[in-house]
Design an enzyme around this catalytic site. Structure first.
Site, PDB file in Angstrom:
ATOM      1  N   CYS A  89       0.815  -1.217   0.000  1.00 42.11           N
ATOM      2  CA  CYS A  89       0.000   0.000   0.000  1.00 42.11           C
ATOM      3  C   CYS A  89       0.848   1.265   0.000  1.00 42.11           C
ATOM      4  CB  CYS A  89      -0.931  -0.002   1.200  1.00 42.11           C
ATOM      5  SG  CYS A  89      -1.898  -1.510   1.276  1.00 42.11           S
ATOM      6  N   HIS A 377      -9.327   3.139  -1.589  1.00 46.24           N
ATOM      7  CA  HIS A 377      -7.905   2.823  -1.431  1.00 46.24           C
ATOM      8  C   HIS A 377      -7.464   1.785  -2.462  1.00 46.24           C
ATOM      9  CE1 HIS A 377      -4.113   1.632   0.162  1.00 46.24           C
ATOM     10  NE2 HIS A 377      -4.540   0.625   0.895  1.00 46.24           N
ATOM     11  N   CYS A 408       0.860   3.131   5.990  1.00 48.60           N
ATOM     12  CA  CYS A 408       1.176   1.775   6.438  1.00 48.60           C
ATOM     13  C   CYS A 408       1.008   0.811   5.263  1.00 48.60           C
ATOM     14  CB  CYS A 408       0.259   1.361   7.583  1.00 48.60           C
ATOM     15  SG  CYS A 408      -1.484   1.432   7.139  1.00 48.60           S
TER      16      CYS A 408
END
Lengths: 422, 286
Positions: A89, A377, A408
């Site tokens: 990510c 996301h 994160c």
């Protein structure tokens, strides 16, 4: 590191929920759309950019040169080189730092950092036994050998394998890991729902004031983030059932990010290159740090950015009081809340080797135009969404204002960066 | 122009109109309808566009390729050539050339008005030539136009064929790409183009028209060539294609690309570049 690196623009397509309006679009299609929108806005058609760095977390084997292929489909000069990078990510922030570092070193004067992900068009692979049988058959030199290879095939081998969201070492999904962190840091449901509602309301307000007009290009009829629910409320979110952490869990579909499709790109340049191209630099890239935690050993999977934040601020001689805006990626509302608690926890910070707690983040400085809970996301795109958003916000506030990005990532990793308005 | 326009409620569905257009004509003398057919409010099907982009090799963008708009006008070609006022049928007519201009980028979400008429019936050494002329509008503005010239083999038109066209001299070219066209490509393109002509999918039908195997649709080849250079095509452009020699399926062909003063010149050739299948010119729309 002698050259100042500036964020001179950004572009993304609106993000959408998996299986939604981009269900038929591939990573290649979306990445090309994000790059082309940036090229059109910055007037770079036909221009040879120093390098384009992009990536996707869920990648088809045929997309080994995903970013270069997108460049060739884009309006950039075909002589523009590209590479693929991937750090779960944090990919979009890591591609930003990769290019920023090259520009700082004088290896490049311009670059486009990008990220894309499609959970709608995720690769499906075959089982390991079937793959071995197919490879063996393809190496066979006779029909007999080929038949012998296929004779080992069993019906169970034929089940297709979807990409897993579970951590390979723990077998727990990211949500299950975060549920453990939520319990450990005692993050309550109300705080999570409040943060989620605020994210939606702030993102909606930013859209309404036209903030994203020069940051987003419509794609396939989608003109605003399709995940966004401007009319959601703490009350509505409170009605949702727990999705992670069992029946008593506090994490729901409302305070966790949905699987999403989308792409984002950031234009990075030396100050001179930006000036030559009549582009307004929004902010300079100050510094960044990547970090990891021992999650198989019991550390919180998504709190790796905490250590990076402490070390980065110390290295720059800054404290949280010197930061005007904070962008903490909302993997889950409880990730942000646990991160903020961890920043203030003397014992935790000491265990990371930091000289005391990092400090408190005033809520009015946090994710002021919403974040991933409201925007969605698409894994690799998130960093490339945040960088131009923050750069533009800092530019609005005036030279010298600073912002910190904390993202994160799976594998117990994280990337943190500091931008400063110029 | 004073041409009668028949406005249809919607694009003609597969079925009757197609069937009529596919029935070979017994007439020997070529006749064409004088009216135009038009459909307003055509919504572009994003799923089909995505499928079309995959089959032709295009990136799925917010704006559509010119060849896609041609595909959208195709049912109107069929309607005109299936009309009782037409003795020229789609079946047996050979697509000889295609010219189209994208006057401004067209979004996939825009509603289009499509209009097609037939004109310029003229004799040819091997039959009759006709032009199917199409136009796409958004809010009264012409955003795309295109003309497809078909040769109706063996049909008669009074008059003498124009003297042999000044077809440019073909120089063998070194292909810079190789396309392997699978046997199922004909069916794949039928699905996205909705052109049911069996010559692209059936060996028997292909044989009936003198081909050993099914041939790929010329507009697929056209689209695939544009897709190969999509990053270098201007936002508004004119593309001219000459279909010289059919490509049999399955098959392998080459692509040669050369920039010239006006834009790009593309040649889809035999694998070795010795003979051309399709010649294309792409340049900025004026």
């Amino acid at each position: 590191m002698s050259h100042t690196v500036v964020v001179a623009g950004g572009n993304r397509i609106p993000f959408a929920k998996a299986g939604g309006p981009y269900a038929r679009a591939s990573n290649h299609d979306m990445l090309t759309a994000a790059i082309d929108g940036l090229v059109a806005r910055a007037g770079l058609a036909g221009e040879r950019i120093g390098e384009v760095a992009g990536g996707a977390v869920l990648k088809h084997p045929g997309d080994f040169n995903l970013t270069r292929e997108a460049v060739l489909s884009s309006a950039l000069a075909p002589e523009t080189p590209a590479c693929d990078l991937q750090q779960a990510c944090a990919t979009g922030l890591e591609t930003t730092m990769y290019l920023a570092n090259k520009i700082a070193l004088g290896q490049l004067t311009s670059g486009i950092a990008a990220g894309v992900d499609s959970t709608s068009d995720a690769p499906i692979s075959v089982s390991d036994p079937l793959r071995r049988i197919l490879l063996k058959a393809s190496r066979a030199r006779s029909a007999q050998e080929r038949i012998a290879a296929f004779a080992k095939l069993r019906p169970a081998h034929l089940a297709p394998q979807a990409p897993s969201v579970a951590e390979p070492r723990t077998g727990l999904s990211m949500g299950e890991h975060q549920a453990l962190t939520t319990l450990r840091w005692d993050i309550d449901r109300a705080a999570q729902d409040e943060l989620a509602a605020a994210s939606h309301h702030r993102l909606a307000a930013a859209w309404d004031r036209g903030f994203f007009d020069d940051l987003v290009t419509p794609y396939l009829g989608v003109t605003r983030d399709a995940v966004l629910r401007p009319d959601t409320s703490v009350e509505r979110l409170a009605a949702l059932r727990p999705a992670f952490g069992g029946p008593d869990g506090t994490m729901t579909a409302g305070n966790s990010t949905p699987l999403s499709d989308g792409a984002a790109a950031v234009l990075l340049a030396s100050e001179e290159w930006a000036a030559e191209h009549h582009l307004t630099p929004w902010a300079k890239v100050v510094d960044a740090e990547v970090a990891a935690v021992d999650h198989p050993g019991g550390a919180d999977l998504l709190l790796a950015p905490v250590g990076a934040t402490g070390r980065l601020l110390a290295r720059q001689g800054l404290t949280v009081d010197d930061i005007d805006l904070f962008e903490i990626h909302e993997a889950f509302a409880s990730t942000v809340l646990a991160t903020l608690k961890a920043w203030q926890d003397p014992e935790y910070c000491a265990s990371l080797g930091l000289d005391g707690p990092i400090g408190a983040c005033p809520p009015e400085k946090l994710n002021v135009t919403g974040s991933s809970l409201a925007a969605g996301h698409p894994f690799a795109a998130t960093g490339a969404r945040i960088v131009p958003t923050l750069a533009k916000l800092l530019h609005e506030r005036g030279p010298g204002t600073r912002g910190l990005i904390s993202v994160c990532a799976a594998g117990g990793q994280g990337v943190v960066a500091i931008l400063e308005a110029v | 122009m004073g041409r009668d326009v028949e406005t249809l409620e919607a694009l003609p569905p597969m079925g009757a109109a197609f069937a009529k257009a596919l029935v070979p004509s017994r007439a020997g003398v070529a006749r064409i309808p004088a009216h135009a057919v038009r459909v307003d409010g055509v919504v572009q099907d994003l799923d089909r566009l995505a499928d079309y982009a995959r089959v032709c090799g295009y990136t799925l963008r917010d704006t559509v390729p010119a060849t896609w708009i041609h595909v959208l006008t195709f049912p109107l070609h069929v309607a005109l050539l299936g009309d009782r006022r037409s003795s020229v049928r789609l079946v047996g007519a050979v697509h000889a050339t295609n010219t189209m201009t994208l006057h401004r980028p067209v979004r996939a979400t825009e509603r289009l008005s499509l209009e097609v008429h037939v004109e310029n019936l003229r004799p040819h050494a091997r039959g009759a030539l006709i032009d199917l002329v199409g136009r796409a509008e958004v809010g009264g503005e012409t955003v795309w136009d295109g003309a497809s010239t078909y040769l109706a083999s063996g049909m008669e038109v009074p008059g003498h064929p124009a003297t042999a066209t000044d077809r440019e001299q073909w120089e063998p070219a070194q292909p810079i790409a190789r396309w392997r066209l699978p046997a199922h490509l004909g069916r794949d393109y039928r699905r996205v183009s909705q052109d049911p002509n069996l010559i692209h999918t059936s060996r028997i039908a292909a044989r009936a028209f003198g081909f050993a195997r099914p041939i790929i649709h010329g507009m697929w080849t056209h689209a695939r060539a544009l897709a190969a250079v999509e990053g270098r095509i201007p936002a508004t452009y004119r593309a001219e294609a000459a279909f010289l020699k059919p490509i049999l399926l399955p098959g392998t062909v080459g692509l040669a690309v050369s920039p010239n003063d006006e834009g790009l010149r593309l040649a889809v050739t035999t694998k070795d570049g010795a003979k051309p299948h399709v010649l294309l010119g792409v340049h900025p729309a004026r």
